[in-house]
Design an enzyme around this catalytic site. Sequence first.
Site, mmCIF file in Angstrom:
data_model
loop_
_atom_site.group_PDB
_atom_site.id
_atom_site.type_symbol
_atom_site.label_atom_id
_atom_site.label_comp_id
_atom_site.label_asym_id
_atom_site.label_seq_id
_atom_site.Cartn_x
_atom_site.Cartn_y
_atom_site.Cartn_z
ATOM 1 N N ARG A 185 0.814 -1.222 0.000
ATOM 2 C CA ARG A 185 0.000 0.000 0.000
ATOM 3 C C ARG A 185 0.848 1.274 0.000
ATOM 4 N NH1 ARG A 185 -3.323 -3.056 3.770
ATOM 5 N NH2 ARG A 185 -5.170 -3.815 2.679
ATOM 6 N N LYS B 60 1.657 11.088 -11.171
ATOM 7 C CA LYS B 60 0.801 10.234 -11.984
ATOM 8 C C LYS B 60 1.577 8.966 -12.336
ATOM 9 C CE LYS B 60 -2.374 13.282 -14.483
ATOM 10 N NZ LYS B 60 -2.792 13.692 -15.844
ATOM 11 N N GLU C 62 6.912 19.082 -24.708
ATOM 12 C CA GLU C 62 6.312 19.315 -23.398
ATOM 13 C C GLU C 62 6.771 20.650 -22.792
ATOM 14 O OE1 GLU C 62 3.971 17.652 -21.957
ATOM 15 O OE2 GLU C 62 3.899 15.784 -23.100
ATOM 16 N N LYS D 184 5.051 23.202 -14.063
ATOM 17 C CA LYS D 184 4.219 22.046 -13.735
ATOM 18 C C LYS D 184 4.104 21.861 -12.227
ATOM 19 C CE LYS D 184 3.306 17.198 -14.522
ATOM 20 N NZ LYS D 184 3.598 15.977 -15.297
ATOM 21 N N GLU E 266 -5.873 16.308 -10.073
ATOM 22 C CA GLU E 266 -6.474 16.662 -11.368
ATOM 23 C C GLU E 266 -7.991 16.835 -11.268
ATOM 24 O OE1 GLU E 266 -4.942 15.536 -15.741
ATOM 25 O OE2 GLU E 266 -6.105 13.946 -14.834
ATOM 26 N N ARG F 223 -5.279 21.254 -13.135
ATOM 27 C CA ARG F 223 -4.208 20.373 -13.595
ATOM 28 C C ARG F 223 -4.525 19.761 -14.952
ATOM 29 N NH1 ARG F 223 -0.831 15.677 -10.249
ATOM 30 N NH2 ARG F 223 0.362 14.958 -12.050
ATOM 31 N N ASN G 102 -2.911 18.758 -20.081
ATOM 32 C CA ASN G 102 -3.221 17.836 -21.171
ATOM 33 C C ASN G 102 -3.388 18.549 -22.513
ATOM 34 O OD1 ASN G 102 -3.497 15.076 -19.891
ATOM 35 N ND2 ASN G 102 -4.868 16.267 -18.587
ATOM 36 N N HIS H 18 -2.893 16.654 -25.698
ATOM 37 C CA HIS H 18 -2.854 15.227 -25.390
ATOM 38 C C HIS H 18 -4.111 14.471 -25.815
ATOM 39 C CE1 HIS H 18 0.689 16.354 -23.166
ATOM 40 N NE2 HIS H 18 0.898 15.104 -22.805
ATOM 41 N N HIS I 148 -3.114 11.461 -27.913
ATOM 42 C CA HIS I 148 -3.339 10.068 -27.532
ATOM 43 C C HIS I 148 -4.152 9.336 -28.605
ATOM 44 C CE1 HIS I 148 -2.660 10.837 -22.947
ATOM 45 N NE2 HIS I 148 -1.542 10.636 -23.599
ATOM 46 N N HIS J 275 5.550 9.947 -28.643
ATOM 47 C CA HIS J 275 4.530 10.633 -27.847
ATOM 48 C C HIS J 275 4.623 12.151 -28.029
ATOM 49 C CE1 HIS J 275 1.866 11.608 -24.537
ATOM 50 N NE2 HIS J 275 2.814 12.349 -23.990
#
Length: 374
Positions: free
Chosen positions: A131, A153, A195, A235, A245, A249, A253, A256, A260, A273
């Site tokens: 955990r 993330k 980025e 960031k 998010e 936040r 994206n 993105h 994606h 990417h």
Amino acid sequence: MTADLSTPSATLTLNVGLGERAYDIHVGPDALTAGLPGIQAACPRGQTLIVTDEHVAERHLERLQARLGEVGIRSTALILPPGETSKSWEMLQFLTEAFLDAGLERKDSVIALGGGVIGDLVGFAAAVAKRGLGFVQMPTTLLSQVDSSVGGKTGINTRQGKNLAGAFHQPRLVVADAGFLSTLPDRELKSGYAEIVKAALIGDADLFDRLEAHGASVTQPDILKTAIAAAIDFKARIVEADEYEAGKRALLNLGHTFGHAFEADAPKDVIRHGEAVAAGMGLAFEYSTRLGLCPAEDTARVRAHLRTVGLPDHPKTLAHTDWSAESLVARMQDDKKNSGGEITLILARGIGNAYIEPKADRADLTDFLTTELT
């Protein structure tokens, strides 16, 4: 901290202020040395497990283990196959069980040495083992230094798409050493630069002006290192304001949602990417102009700068060009940022002024893409 692109700087230490989960980010030419005390603190029993991939291990593993040994940290390495296929349920299980077999305790930390694939996978395994084990992000690509290594993330890919299983799990430290970038192919360097531009386009028009002024030379080492620091700092401030998010936040994206979809519809390994994100940013600005929100001059500047540095500015300039508007919109419909069945897009009212559009018009978006791809 605001990084000045005109003045080459030594190693910088930034901080993500998240209370008990706060951590430092060391950025620059000797970040590994600067980060050694933090790694010692993250590994209180003087031992760690390094997870990396075959390509990175050849270039950087021996140096890292030697530096850790100098400060009394024993390390064992797990070397995985490179590439997105490692971000799988099978590899997550393998790593989680390897952490348990190694007898790691919750106060211990593992080290993710590699690009975004390694960072995402190791972070997720650390999040679920007992955990929550600690982990140190040691990003070796420009893309991972300015994006995936910061913010917590973590995740793996599923058959439904990229990063659809994961957890928010903050690292204990990020070491973004410029020496790792010296072995990157030019294409990977440019992919990561997308980025950096993204940060400027979201909320820092002055940064975009400075990047634009450098033109194609912006990826040269002395200029790039301060640009990296500026993008990471940008960031970090957003993550502090919205760790999970739930709001702003999502601005990170930009490009993105389109990107994606490009990655999902293209043949494997044909586009990078960062290239997909760059083309996605070009489309996001074009669509914002179509909606009457963004001046056409701003969109033209964005696309011109992407072309100048050697990045795609449109899906027609990607290595794969056989696109279907309907298929791309269907991919966008499955994006994890969506809510209530609506497509969420990050659009812009101008350079440095991005915003969240939670209910994009699917029919209009399909018509826009049909026109752009014809």
